[in-house]
Write a protein that holds these residues in place. Structure first.
Motif, PDB file in Angstrom:
ATOM      1  N   ALA A 170     -34.040   1.243  23.951  1.00 53.58           N
ATOM      2  CA  ALA A 170     -34.224   2.459  24.757  1.00 53.58           C
ATOM      3  C   ALA A 170     -32.935   3.280  24.801  1.00 53.58           C
ATOM      4  O   ALA A 170     -32.971   4.519  24.684  1.00 53.58           O
ATOM      5  N   ARG A 171     -31.806   2.607  24.960  1.00 55.02           N
ATOM      6  CA  ARG A 171     -30.520   3.314  24.979  1.00 55.02           C
ATOM      7  C   ARG A 171     -30.257   4.007  23.650  1.00 55.02           C
ATOM      8  O   ARG A 171     -29.808   5.151  23.600  1.00 55.02           O
ATOM      9  N   LEU A 172     -30.550   3.318  22.544  1.00 56.96           N
ATOM     10  CA  LEU A 172     -30.378   3.905  21.219  1.00 56.96           C
ATOM     11  C   LEU A 172     -31.238   5.162  21.080  1.00 56.96           C
ATOM     12  O   LEU A 172     -30.768   6.204  20.627  1.00 56.96           O
ATOM     13  N   GLU A 173     -32.490   5.063  21.494  1.00 55.63           N
ATOM     14  CA  GLU A 173     -33.408   6.185  21.327  1.00 55.63           C
ATOM     15  C   GLU A 173     -33.109   7.347  22.266  1.00 55.63           C
ATOM     16  O   GLU A 173     -33.515   8.466  21.999  1.00 55.63           O
ATOM     17  N   ARG A 174     -32.400   7.081  23.349  1.00 56.86           N
ATOM     18  CA  ARG A 174     -31.945   8.169  24.231  1.00 56.86           C
ATOM     19  C   ARG A 174     -30.687   8.834  23.692  1.00 56.86           C
ATOM     20  O   ARG A 174     -30.215   9.822  24.242  1.00 56.86           O
ATOM     21  N   GLY A 175     -30.125   8.260  22.636  1.00 57.12           N
ATOM     22  CA  GLY A 175     -28.928   8.843  22.040  1.00 57.12           C
ATOM     23  C   GLY A 175     -27.633   8.338  22.646  1.00 57.12           C
ATOM     24  O   GLY A 175     -26.570   8.904  22.387  1.00 57.12           O
ATOM     25  N   GLU A 176     -27.729   7.265  23.430  1.00 54.58           N
ATOM     26  CA  GLU A 176     -26.511   6.693  24.000  1.00 54.58           C
ATOM     27  C   GLU A 176     -25.727   5.980  22.908  1.00 54.58           C
ATOM     28  O   GLU A 176     -26.278   5.522  21.924  1.00 54.58           O
ATOM     29  N   ARG A 177     -24.437   5.904  23.113  1.00 52.79           N
ATOM     30  CA  ARG A 177     -23.559   5.262  22.146  1.00 52.79           C
ATOM     31  C   ARG A 177     -23.684   3.750  22.243  1.00 52.79           C
ATOM     32  O   ARG A 177     -23.622   3.188  23.329  1.00 52.79           O
ATOM     33  N   LEU A 178     -23.881   3.112  21.107  1.00 53.95           N
ATOM     34  CA  LEU A 178     -23.936   1.651  21.038  1.00 53.95           C
ATOM     35  C   LEU A 178     -22.821   1.162  20.130  1.00 53.95           C
ATOM     36  O   LEU A 178     -22.311   1.919  19.301  1.00 53.95           O
ATOM     37  N   ARG A 179     -22.495  -0.121  20.279  1.00 55.05           N
ATOM     38  CA  ARG A 179     -21.490  -0.693  19.393  1.00 55.05           C
ATOM     39  C   ARG A 179     -22.008  -0.640  17.952  1.00 55.05           C
ATOM     40  O   ARG A 179     -23.204  -0.768  17.696  1.00 55.05           O
ATOM     41  N   THR A 180     -21.096  -0.466  17.016  1.00 53.78           N
ATOM     42  CA  THR A 180     -21.455  -0.408  15.598  1.00 53.78           C
ATOM     43  C   THR A 180     -22.199  -1.660  15.178  1.00 53.78           C
ATOM     44  O   THR A 180     -23.193  -1.591  14.442  1.00 53.78           O
ATOM     45  N   ALA A 181     -21.766  -2.814  15.642  1.00 49.80           N
ATOM     46  CA  ALA A 181     -22.419  -4.076  15.277  1.00 49.80           C
ATOM     47  C   ALA A 181     -23.875  -4.090  15.743  1.00 49.80           C
ATOM     48  O   ALA A 181     -24.762  -4.598  15.042  1.00 49.80           O
ATOM     49  N   THR A 182     -24.154  -3.519  16.903  1.00 43.70           N
ATOM     50  CA  THR A 182     -25.523  -3.475  17.429  1.00 43.70           C
ATOM     51  C   THR A 182     -26.383  -2.564  16.577  1.00 43.70           C
ATOM     52  O   THR A 182     -27.516  -2.909  16.219  1.00 43.70           O
ATOM     53  N   VAL A 183     -25.859  -1.404  16.226  1.00 44.90           N
ATOM     54  CA  VAL A 183     -26.601  -0.472  15.360  1.00 44.90           C
ATOM     55  C   VAL A 183     -26.869  -1.133  14.008  1.00 44.90           C
ATOM     56  O   VAL A 183     -27.959  -1.003  13.450  1.00 44.90           O
TER      57      VAL A 183
END
Length: 73
Positions: free
Chosen positions: A25-38
């Protein structure tokens, strides 16, 4: 768009990537995630048979990698 191509909900993607639905959900809202998570999310899509294509005048996108691609459930 990638989730829709696979007919996956957020929980399906979360399960296949080994992350929480909240992370998706955070990814799809455009929030910044750690590179490893992406990277693990992208790897889940690629394992399911998608490939990411670079911007080519029409924007970024995804497509099925080929006939040997299989869905992950």
């Amino acid at each position: 768009m990638a989730r829709a191509a696979l007919s996956w909900g957020t929980r399906d993607l979360a399960r296949n990537a080994g992350v929480s639905p909240d992370t998706i959900a955070r990814l799809e809202r455009g929030e910044r995630l750690r590179t490893a998570t992406v990277n693990v999310i992208r790897a889940a899509f690629e394992k399911a048979g998608l490939e990411f294509i670079p911007e080519n005048g029409g924007g970024l996108g995804v497509r099925f990698a080929g006939p040997s691609a299989s869905k992950v459930e």
